[in-house]
Scaffold this active site. Sequence first.
Site, PDB file in Angstrom:
ATOM      1  N   GLY A  54      10.561   5.603  28.670  1.00  0.00           N
ATOM      2  CA  GLY A  54      10.520   7.046  28.455  1.00  0.00           C
ATOM      3  C   GLY A  54      11.900   7.493  28.017  1.00  0.00           C
ATOM      4  O   GLY A  54      12.900   7.128  28.658  1.00  0.00           O
ATOM      5  N   ALA A  55      11.993   8.276  26.959  1.00  0.00           N
ATOM      6  CA  ALA A  55      13.297   8.574  26.367  1.00  0.00           C
ATOM      7  C   ALA A  55      14.321   9.125  27.365  1.00  0.00           C
ATOM      8  O   ALA A  55      15.424   8.587  27.494  1.00  0.00           O
ATOM      9  CB  ALA A  55      13.104   9.525  25.181  1.00  0.00           C
ATOM     10  N   GLN A 202       0.499   2.588  28.760  1.00  0.00           N
ATOM     11  CA  GLN A 202       1.225   3.564  29.584  1.00  0.00           C
ATOM     12  C   GLN A 202       0.316   4.719  30.016  1.00  0.00           C
ATOM     13  O   GLN A 202       0.502   5.313  31.078  1.00  0.00           O
ATOM     14  CB  GLN A 202       2.429   4.142  28.821  1.00  0.00           C
ATOM     15  CG  GLN A 202       3.573   3.186  28.595  1.00  0.00           C
ATOM     16  CD  GLN A 202       3.505   2.487  27.267  1.00  0.00           C
ATOM     17  OE1 GLN A 202       2.407   2.094  26.817  1.00  0.00           O
ATOM     18  NE2 GLN A 202       4.633   2.295  26.608  1.00  0.00           N
ATOM     19  N   ASP A 243      10.176  10.543  21.368  1.00  0.00           N
ATOM     20  CA  ASP A 243      11.368   9.742  21.632  1.00  0.00           C
ATOM     21  C   ASP A 243      12.513  10.126  20.719  1.00  0.00           C
ATOM     22  O   ASP A 243      13.672   9.818  21.005  1.00  0.00           O
ATOM     23  CB  ASP A 243      11.028   8.261  21.463  1.00  0.00           C
ATOM     24  CG  ASP A 243       9.997   7.825  22.486  1.00  0.00           C
ATOM     25  OD1 ASP A 243       8.797   8.104  22.255  1.00  0.00           O
ATOM     26  OD2 ASP A 243      10.378   7.255  23.515  1.00  0.00           O
TER      27      ASP A 243
HETATM   28  C1  LIG Z   1       9.384  11.896  27.439  1.00  0.00           C
HETATM   29  S1  LIG Z   1       9.650  10.445  26.541  1.00  0.00           S
HETATM   30  C2  LIG Z   1       8.075   9.709  26.660  1.00  0.00           C
HETATM   31  C3  LIG Z   1       7.789   8.820  25.493  1.00  0.00           C
HETATM   32  O1  LIG Z   1       8.326   7.497  25.689  1.00  0.00           O
HETATM   33  C4  LIG Z   1       7.253   6.576  25.574  1.00  0.00           C
HETATM   34  O2  LIG Z   1       7.623   5.366  24.990  1.00  0.00           O
HETATM   35  P1  LIG Z   1       7.933   4.090  25.950  1.00  0.00           P
HETATM   36  O3  LIG Z   1       6.913   4.116  27.056  1.00  0.00           O
HETATM   37  O4  LIG Z   1       7.787   2.907  25.009  1.00  0.00           O
HETATM   38  O5  LIG Z   1       9.344   4.284  26.434  1.00  0.00           O
HETATM   39  C5  LIG Z   1       6.247   7.296  24.712  1.00  0.00           C
HETATM   40  O6  LIG Z   1       6.631   7.316  23.353  1.00  0.00           O
HETATM   41  C6  LIG Z   1       6.311   8.655  25.330  1.00  0.00           C
HETATM   42  O7  LIG Z   1       5.748   9.700  24.588  1.00  0.00           O
END
Ligand SMILES: CSC[C@H]1O[C@H](OP(=O)(O)O)[C@H](O)[C@@H]1O
EC number: 5.3.1.23
Length: 363
Positions: A54-55, A202, A243
């Site tokens: 998560g960013a 996720q 992100d």
């Molecule tokens: C609030 S950032 C959430 C964003 O991050 C996720 O990617 P990852 O699980 O690969 O870090 C996904 O793009 C979410 O929307």
Amino acid sequence: MKIDGVHYRTIWVADDGWSIEVIDQTKLPHAFQTVRLRSADDAARAIKDMVVRGAPLIGATAAYGLCLALRDDASDATLNEAYQMLAATRPTAVNLKWALDEMVKAVKPHGHSVRVDAAYAAASKICDDDVEICRRIGENGLKIIRGHAEVKPGKTVNILTHCNAGWLACVDWGTALAPIYMAHDAGIPVHVWVDETRPRNQGASLTAFELGRHGVPHTIIPDNAGGHLMQHGQVDLCIVGTDRTTATGDVANKIGTYLKALAAFDNDVPFYVALPHTTIDWTLDDGVAEIPIEQRSAREVTHITGRTDAGEIVTVEISAPGSAAANYGFDVTPARLVTGLITERGVAAATREGLLSLYPERR
Ligand SMILES: CSC[C@H]1O[C@H](OP(=O)(O)O)[C@H](O)[C@@H]1O
């Protein structure tokens, strides 16, 4: 957020006063475990292996990763080496570089003897600010959900989301899910269509876990079902995270977001993106051409981890052995498909002027 009555953030300084504890998101939803980070390498590995993801949370973890590096050696060389290592973990989320740059600004002016304290203070501020920013995103998004509730009084507002942009993706609250939590807590009847979000799931594993623990009605759906639901009037609006969003409103988010936005556009379903200012990349104009898209291992596509009926956690191959697999982690939704950007400062059109109206200091 609360789990079994206990309030958690996703990351915190452990009781020894220096190591960092994080929730191990690779173990959810079947086990709630934490992992202790004791070095910048530990932090980098946790980001790369998606123990944390998560960013905003990636940024917070990298910030504490610099703290851990400086504990051993507060020199510029160590600071630079740890910066480069952490920055190289995952390329798409701009929060990673934002947080690392904030840490360098906070630490560099100080002499070595006070750098560690300055670093921990800066990392703590990044986390505290993220909590408040996400709370405000929730308040601003709540107004949108309330508007949909008012046009269908007494009926459930159906919201589709993709991946996980809840409190597990941030320090607390979340971005896309914060308005949903607030609407639910305000008594507005909401239901969430949760895209499972292949290949790492996720949505099915993290968003469903979050919503279930908070008592928010939700239904997990295959990623490809959203368009059908929109065609049949079962989605009132979409809210997703991001992100990296460009100065012109192009949105990088988990792979599949773009297809959801196309279906929403085709069915006149409002498509909102929730984000903090830390996710805006003011240096970019053309998201499709310029945002780096992470490619992860093919094994994440060809194998899946889950729990057997006997309660055993196993990883199994789900594809034809020997077949190649491509694993693009993100895609870019052009601003023209985005109804609005829900930020901590308000809701803006997905345009340069829209963002500058909320962040005039960026003119
Ligand atoms: C609030 S950032 C959430 C964003 O991050 C996720 O990617 P990852 O699980 O690969 O870090 C996904 O793009 C979410 O929307």
